[in-house]
Scaffold this active site. Structure first.
Site, PDB file in Angstrom:
ATOM      1  N   LYS A   1     -45.985 -63.233 107.712  1.00 25.67           N
ATOM      2  CA  LYS A   1     -46.183 -62.231 106.676  1.00 25.67           C
ATOM      3  C   LYS A   1     -45.758 -62.804 105.329  1.00 25.67           C
ATOM      4  O   LYS A   1     -44.855 -63.647 105.340  1.00 25.67           O
ATOM      5  CB  LYS A   1     -45.443 -60.928 106.970  1.00 25.67           C
ATOM      6  CG  LYS A   1     -44.112 -61.009 107.703  1.00 25.67           C
ATOM      7  CD  LYS A   1     -42.812 -61.287 107.038  1.00 25.67           C
ATOM      8  CE  LYS A   1     -42.580 -61.335 105.605  1.00 25.67           C
ATOM      9  NZ  LYS A   1     -41.555 -62.264 105.149  1.00 25.67           N
TER      10      LYS A   1
ATOM     11  N   TYR B   1     -40.868 -56.192 103.958  1.00 28.52           N
ATOM     12  CA  TYR B   1     -40.084 -55.660 105.082  1.00 28.52           C
ATOM     13  C   TYR B   1     -39.846 -54.155 104.921  1.00 28.52           C
ATOM     14  O   TYR B   1     -39.936 -53.402 105.888  1.00 28.52           O
ATOM     15  CB  TYR B   1     -38.731 -56.381 105.198  1.00 28.52           C
ATOM     16  CG  TYR B   1     -38.814 -57.751 105.817  1.00 28.52           C
ATOM     17  CD1 TYR B   1     -38.950 -57.901 107.199  1.00 28.52           C
ATOM     18  CD2 TYR B   1     -38.762 -58.897 105.044  1.00 28.52           C
ATOM     19  CE1 TYR B   1     -39.028 -59.155 107.781  1.00 28.52           C
ATOM     20  CE2 TYR B   1     -38.838 -60.157 105.607  1.00 28.52           C
ATOM     21  CZ  TYR B   1     -38.970 -60.288 106.983  1.00 28.52           C
ATOM     22  OH  TYR B   1     -39.050 -61.535 107.550  1.00 28.52           O
TER      23      TYR B   1
END
Lengths: 375, 375
Positions: B140, B225
């Site tokens: 990511k 996140y």
């Protein structure tokens, strides 16, 4: 007017049907008068206006005060006055209702009135107490907007009395220690403040959910803790705000009563504040400040105690006296000796919070960034 | 193509000057081949692309995997390849550089490529790996915007390979337990999510601070996140976002590289999310969710461990294995048996996060509320 005359006058009133006053003994009066002569300096003789649950807490806390004493009552509920008189040994001469409390100007045994009534009443009541020549201690929010707050400051100044706001946390040991650390540079350059203030409000019929009496909702009552903390934890005044409102229960939270608002504060040095104000959630009571060298975390941060403080150096192990005991002793020192707490508690401080609240409500409406001019 | 042929082919390539490949022994190959035959089911044979510090962590974690094994390397730095080959016993036949890794299509001993390279490279590299017929695991952020992300999903679908995103926390025990509690109603109706994601970034010359390679700053790297957690902790997709940017060091954080952004997410049920993303502060790693019946707090929430979980019922006492070990075993089960983790880790999940990031950057620019359409 001497206390004897007041006593007799009050007895007369009582006899003609004003139910708030009752008979009392002369020895109580002399014990009151002697309060002003203890070793630590003069004692602040306080009348509480508004005998609700928070008033009861303040009364309880004042038991342990060295410099402040509960000596008078102002209430619209005669049965409460009777109950409090008995509990706290208050002479009838020092008891008033909302119609006659202007007469407090003739009472030499009361120095200050602590206003603990619904928000929208603070402004007119402060003006009346100031006119009666007594110092005013007013619960937060001091008013329902900055304009009213400034009028209160001006009125007290003109009357030559102090106006103090019930910022009990400015005397709370963990809070004071963190402010000291920040002032002495132990956290380094500051970057971020986080405030979470809220609780799940109960009874939908209470004044706090009536926009006419509350002047708003959660923001006025509990969000203001995050606003005030954002200012004293950072030591800066915010220059802009953005805000977002969510209302999940429009039945309980009527128009003009905010349920949940998130808001962000920008500060001159680049610190950003991120805050939550809510009447719809428990488990939220945190102030957190982050700097280049360390952090400080208060959680619980604003409840009645114990406050728990933690920094990058570890837990703070500080005593947990009742906040209101410290506050009232501190306010007595401020009134009598001009001793300032680490963060101001005067009316001007209250107006600054009101300016932020005004800007938050404007930001909710506009959806954009709203500038704040504190200075 | 059998392994022997691949081995020989690679040896030939090596002999004609492709420097990443070196001679190896036949026994290593047979040990690799045997991996696919262990009792728990087939083993996912993974090549890591990008031998940086996170790649090293994944390699280390895979030592303990039952269903995944590091078998190949892709890197532009020959010395790193040599070092990793020795450390992890990787045959030269399974080593590639950025020019020749398309040849992985001819290597039957590699099932998947784990792309752990700068953000802006994920899109072209994923397209090449998909074209080579290998499953893609991509770190990511999956890309630098949702458009690129969707193209990656489409390319992998067309090629008949899986695209998975390196969402290690979807396998982390504390996180999984809290999601289970939320799903089973133990927190009651949800009201609030808070995410704090940040760290103080060091070396100003690293690729993470180069907008061409990073596609952004803190938001892409660490803010994501909080975005991802806002979605899996609440179980809802955000419908709007507001965002505020602060940049205190424009020298270090060039245009296009965000330093600190606060953002707020609105959800269909009325949940509000309040998040912080920063490259300028330490001591920030928290996910908090609050419901009518209880709360859950992860702090640290997204570091490499140990994650600490706490709810209204008390501390969570769960084991702390390496996240990447759980992730890689879980991804093998997903690829081979279709077993889904509690929260998806596929490309579609990654695209959803990218849509939120796109909206956050738009909200920073507009200063107002930006709608998000996830579905």
């Amino acid at each position: 007017m001497n206390t004897r005359r007041a006593f007799l006058q009050n007895v007369t009133r009582s006899a003609i049907g004003i139910p708030l006053l009752s008979l009392q003994s002369a020895p109580i009066i002399s014990s009151l008068t002697s309060c002003a002569e203890v070793a630590d300096g003069p004692v602040l003789r306080v009348a509480i206006m508004g005998l609700g649950s928070y008033g009861a807490r303040v009364a309880e806390a004042m038991k342990d005060c060295k410099r402040a004493k509960l000596v008078g009552l102002i209430s619209g509920t005669p049965s409460k006055v009777t109950e409090w008189q008995q509990k706290w040994n208050i002479p009838a001469a020092n008891c008033y209702n909302y119609e006659n409390f202007d007469n407090i100007k003739n009472n030499p045994n009361i120095d200050a009135v602590y206003i603990i009534t619904p928000n929208a009443l603070h402004h007119p009541q402060t003006l009346r107490v100031a006119k009666a020549g007594k110092h005013v201690i007013c619960e937060k929010p001091m008013a329902i907007n900055a304009k009213e707050g400034q009028e209160m400051v001006d009125a007290c100044k003109a009357a030559g009395v102090k106006l103090l706001i019930g910022y009990r946390l400015h005397f709370e040991p963990n809070t004071v220690e963190i402010i000291r650390m920040r002032k002495e540079g132990e956290l380094g350059k500051l970057l971020y403040f986080q405030g979470q203030s809220g609780f799940r409000i109960g009874n939908p019929n209470q004044w706090r959910l009536d926009p006419k009496l509350a002047g708003g909702g959660a923001m006025m009552d509990i969000g203001i803790y995050s606003i005030n903390a954002a200012r004293y934890m950072t030591g800066e005044e915010p220059i802009w705000v953005t805000a977002q409102e969510v209302k999940t229960d429009p039945q309980k939270f009527k128009p003009g009563v905010d349920e949940t608002i998130t808001f962000q504060l920008g500060f001159p040095s680049g610190i950003i504040g991120s805050c939550l104000s809510t009447y719809n959630m428990n488990n939220l009571d945190r102030f957190f400040i982050n700097g280049e060298k360390g952090f400080a975390d208060l959680q619980p941060a604003s409840g009645y105690g114990p406050i728990k403080g933690r920094t990058h150096k570890g837990e703070l192990a500080l005593p947990h006296p009742m906040h209101q005991t410290l506050q009232m002793d501190g306010m007595a020192e401020l009134i009598f000796e001009g001793k300032q707490p680490i963060v101001p508690v005067d009316g001007a401080e209250g107006v600054k919070d009101m300016k932020v609240i005004d800007a938050i409500f404007a930001a909710v409406k506009s959806g954009g960034k709203v500038p704040i001019k504190i200075a």
